[in-house]
Design an enzyme around this catalytic site. Structure first.
Site, PDB file in Angstrom:
ATOM      1  CG  ASP A 378     -17.684 -74.722 -32.634  1.00 36.63           C
ATOM      2  OD1 ASP A 378     -18.058 -75.113 -33.758  1.00 36.63           O
ATOM      3  OD2 ASP A 378     -16.647 -74.067 -32.433  1.00 36.63           O
ATOM      4  CG  ASN A 379     -13.608 -76.915 -32.424  1.00 36.46           C
ATOM      5  OD1 ASN A 379     -13.500 -77.968 -33.031  1.00 36.46           O
ATOM      6  ND2 ASN A 379     -13.348 -75.741 -32.967  1.00 36.46           N
ATOM      7  CD  GLU A 407     -17.307 -79.087 -34.763  1.00 33.29           C
ATOM      8  OE1 GLU A 407     -16.910 -78.866 -35.915  1.00 33.29           O
ATOM      9  OE2 GLU A 407     -16.831 -78.499 -33.771  1.00 33.29           O
TER      10      GLU A 407
END
Lengths: 647, 647
Positions: A378-379, A407
């Site tokens: 994530d990120n 991501e």
């Protein structure tokens, strides 16, 4: 005393591909993927050159040799197919091929009727020398050629022919001449298992299926649709402080489950399982069930904490502090995300940093210990690149089969850099590329060097955060078009569940998210709906599996056509040639005349073709490279042709 | 224990330009040339960054700092103007600008009406820290800003404004923050004297003017035409063995002078002067005369020997030997060049190689000793790149003002590589680029990175070897067009004498050379002919001198137009903006509507322009960015506009 040219050998070998932009990290390949190793190779003058690529997997003793061939403009290449995962080491060698030079020149001189007596003796001497380097069993052949060249009792034509004998040419081509030999060692290539390159992902929220036990019941349907990865958003306890309610509102009611990305509560952090999903044993059973169906489970690696995460109490030094003593929550001014504390990945005290980075690694080690090898991160672009460099290096060293999907819908340079430092796959801008020209341009960039040397795209028509472009209020035809593009343009793609039911309600006119987002509430869906696209998706994934061309990245080529709503592209791997023609307009039929590039397809111009549409089962015979197509989105918005020369 | 990310700092600085493809050699610049130093600069997250370029000339102690600015897509740049010849060292630094990040965020929060009490204290602390790094004389200002931020007696608006004061912003921008600081040292840049970038060459055979004494009489005319370099083909004794006759025939008569490139006779080799041209003293006088007229003399460095060259007797080991005991003459099978022995630049014995390379260097040293600093190098692509790497390194070390023009009409990779290893200028494919599209494409390649970082083109419409394209049987208009293109597209160009008389007879339909080539005979020309282009050439070179924009390479931009025989391009340096519009068709008038890119010209769209044609003296006022032009080659085939905003 003259110093040698310190940088340049007699033969120049430069601009070796594949490579990353800095060369400080390995380029990427997958097991069995045909990797084109190429370089500029040239020297002064007009002599003929020889070149070869030597390769081996790190740890092996023996080098494998592949001759390199010139493809034009002093570019040489060879194709290597890595047999196993690991680090592939490369050495490129190039040299002056004196024998070939002599052969070229004597042939021209003979044709011009010039006397070649002295040239024959020159050739005989070159063959004498070549014999000393030839493989032992072939030396007598080379010696014989030299003797023929010198045999004054024979006519000159016979002597020249003997010296040029095809057998001897073959023996000596590809055998380096130690004089003028230039050798370069480019950075190695990381060879990942096949799934790094080719994969079909399905994302689901287990809590909407009733936890791990309920979600396990969905696995058969996911497998039947032909996916090979099932990816779960964070499965950890969710914070209650500042928990978000339905539709991302600030006042969560007692029944609101909260965002799974607000990780951590009194019940644990990144290594705990949310009690409402089940126990760690339930999770293990879920993973085993998935495996039994040929599905690999991917977990979410989201390095952030809810205010209730154990790390907040145990390690306040891993967070950002404000002058009023509070811990800084996430914000993108003026927006505030009070339910999430970002981690301070570079605390002032280096010991704190070491402890933090190790703790983050231990999270991965924990799940790897539970059989997980696939992580959606994530990120990643909000964490230091140095952190990823270290983390991915550490984990891949211990677990070479661990793969990481970045991501990072972020700026192009950062997206590419994350791939360079070691991410296995990357989300992309595909969601925002919908027109013919922008799709062709973007895909050409993604599937060609420099980017394709080290970044592997994973195309997502939708995610829980993004209901984009034609899918917003979109028809089933729109959903088919976007999935088909994702599934056939690149070898890795994924959808977020609900896609097969054509869920299409945007949060608002301007908000890219879903209305009643599953991030903030539990969804109950009727998976058995008659109008589900599931059977159609199964067909697409089946076609992907049966055609190895769809499992490659660097083999995509676009073909010209006149209608700017019709996109045509082919992929070729060995004998397998597929041609996809997509009507990009979900609202109406379009017709077009394609202009197939037969050179790209690998057949002579004028070859009649059998075109079998794998989607409809219909077959056509094309006696022209400009076939007519008509695509009605109400029926099928695309052709997926298997092409073969007509019998 | 966690190892640090060994490759990546917190801030990434990568893809630094200018550079050569391998980075193993210096990129190039000229004294006073505006050099754009650029790099990708980015980090994780959304913080504001700062970056600067530090530079100094090798040997200096103090660094000069230039702030870098983002130009989009994470690309940052600064412009450096090297003040002197030598090696320019570069260091790039980038850091997190915490103060600027805070400023951005508090501004957005204020606009959204959020409470910023804690933010003000955060800002005050950042200012406290900034004051410790600020230049001493400015510290009190920074301290005052911190105090204002903390001053609870003031309204918040006043406190925010005080903390954001423009003065303080200016003081702190461009001052590196040692935390998160990334520093890279790219390869240095070689700064040559101005002539390396910008020069106008005139090639003449002194023997056709009656030797050095006669040729000296031509110098005033050459200077009056506005050239600044006079280049002489080899001035050495010419061999008599296998001497070539008129029109490159094999049977030279007793009066045939031979090719100046068949260097060497009993009268000496590369350091001797052909007695028919004069003595070395005559040559020195010629050079002095040229200098007096502002002309620099360039000599030909042609490393090959006639069979009568002293080296053939003294150093047979420097040549290629055949099995029959003969020395190998030059050939390109089936063609033979019996009057020339190529040198074997890499003899088997390394001692021989050292002696040979040193002898070649001594030739250069000899002529440098006679005041020559400019060399046109014959066929450098047939000599080892390692030889040039060493030779150019050695000579430039001792004589930094020595410049070398590579006569390598060879394959693109080799042409570029010769530039990379150190040649100052390069002949190009200009002669064979005649159509609008191919000119625009080729010039874009030549004037942009990567090539323009290290290769400097020198455009020759003709040479003694090449009478090309539109000049073959060409009209005066064709000669004007090709010279004007050469003189205005790039800052260095040259012509071979006779061009001003429009000598246009090709050797044959297929042969690119001249009929009755001056390489093989002495020419007598009527320089005073009434139809000579000399006055027109003088006008073009005068325009070049008066407009600094023509003295730059990297400032060329093409503008759209509809007629595919009309080429329009501008060059801008500082306030100087020139626009050239050329009718590429010498046979008839063409008209066109240009589509000027005002952004490229540097003025707002809609700015009315004064366009003064420097060729005709006519002036126009354009109130539109789509002016109409009509070019009649019988009058002038081109406009050379000096553009200024209309008053």
């Amino acid at each position: 005393m003259v110093a040698l040219g310190v940088v340049i050998g007699r033969v120049v070998i430069q601009d070796v591909r594949p490579r990353t932009p800095t060369g400080a990290f390995p380029a990427k390949a997958a097991v069995g993927e045909p990797v084109t190793v190429s370089a500029d190779v040239f020297r002064d003058g007009h002599d003929v050159l020889g070149a070869r690529a030597r390769w081996r997997m790190q740890g092996e003793r023996r080098w494998n040799d592949v001759p390199m061939r010139e493809t034009g403009n002093d570019r040489w290449e060879a194709v290597v197919r890595p047999p196993a995962a690991g680090i592939l080491q490369l050495v490129l060698e190039a040299w002056t091929d004196r024998l070939a030079t002599w052969r070229r020149d004597i042939t021209v001189k003979r044709q011009a009727g010039q006397d070649v007596e002295v040239e024959l003796e020159e050739g005989a001497r070159l063959l004498d020398e070549a014999a000393t380097r030839a493989p032992k069993r072939d030396r007598s052949k080379v010696d014989a050629a030299a003797a023929t060249a010198r045999d004054a009792t024979q006519p000159v034509a016979r002597r020249v022919a003997g010296a040029l004998e095809a057998d001897v040419v073959e023996i000596m081509t590809g055998t380096p001449d130690p004089r003028d030999l230039t050798r370069v060692t480019p950075p190695p290539i990381r060879v990942d298992r096949r799934r790094a390159l080719s994969s079909a992902w399905y994302e689901l929220f287990p809590r909407s299926e009733g936890g791990f036990e309920g979600a396990a019941k969905r696995l058969r349907a996911v497998a039947e649709m032909g996916f090979d990865v099932v990816y779960l958003p964070p499965i950890h306890p969710i914070g209650h402080t500042a928990r978000k309610g339905r539709d991302n509102t600030l006042d969560a009611g007692p029944d609101d489950p909260g965002s799974p990305w607000a990780i951590g509560s009194e019940e644990g952090g990144h290594t705990a399982v949310h009690p409402e999903l089940g126990t760690i044993e339930d999770f293990e059973r879920f993973v085993a069930d998935a495996e039994g169906l040929g599905l690999e489970v991917a977990l979410d690696y989201a390095l952030q904490c809810s205010p209730d995460h154990p790390w907040v109490r145990e390690h306040p030094e891993w967070f950002h502090h404000r002058p009023d003593g509070s811990i800084k929550y996430a914000e993108n001014p003026p927006k505030k995300y009070q339910d999430i504390y970002p981690i301070n990945f570079w605390p002032d005290d280096d010991g704190d940093r070491v402890a933090l980075w190790e703790a983050c690694r231990d999270v991965l080690e924990f799940w790897i210990g539970h059989g997980i090898r696939l992580f959606r991160v994530d990120n990643p672009h909000t964490k230091p690149l140095a952190f990823w460099e270290w983390m991915l290096g550490e984990v891949k060293e211990a677990h070479p089969d661990a793969l990481f999907l970045a991501e990072a819908f972020t700026r192009p340079k950062m997206m590419a850099k994350l791939a360079e430092v070691g991410f296995s796959q990357s989300y992309t801008y595909f969601t925002w590329r919908t027109e013919k020209r922008e799709l062709a341009e973007y895909l050409t960039e993604l599937t060609s060097p420099p980017l394709a040397d080290y970044m592997r795209p994973n195309f997502w028509p939708n995610t829980p955060d993004i209901l984009g472009g034609p899918l917003r209020g979109g028809t089933p035809a729109a959903f088919k078009i976007r999935l088909l593009l994702a599934a056939t343009l690149v070898p890795s793609y994924g959808i977020y569940s609900g896609y097969e039911l054509c869920e299409n309600e945007p949060a608002s006119e301007v908000n890219e998210e879903y209305l009643r987002s599953e991030k903030f509430e539990i969804k109950h869906r009727d998976w058995g709906r008659a109008d589900s696209l599931a059977p159609w998706i199964a067909r697409v994934n089946d076609i992907r599996r049966r055609h190895p061309a769809f499992a490659e990245l660097r083999n995509l080529r676009f073909h010209a056509s006149r209608n700017d709503r019709v996109l045509a592209y082919s992929k070729t791997t060995g004998d397998d040639v597929v041609l996809v023609v997509v009507n990009l307009d979900p609202t109406q039929p379009h017709q077009d005349t394609l202009d197939l590039d037969m050179g790209v397809l690998g057949w002579p111009w004028g070859t009649p073709l059998d075109a079998h549409d794998e989607l409809t089962g219909e077959s056509y015979t094309w006696r022209t490279s400009t076939p007519y197509v008509r695509l009605d989105p109400a029926r099928e918005p695309a052709h997926v042709f298997h092409l073969r020369p007509a019998k």
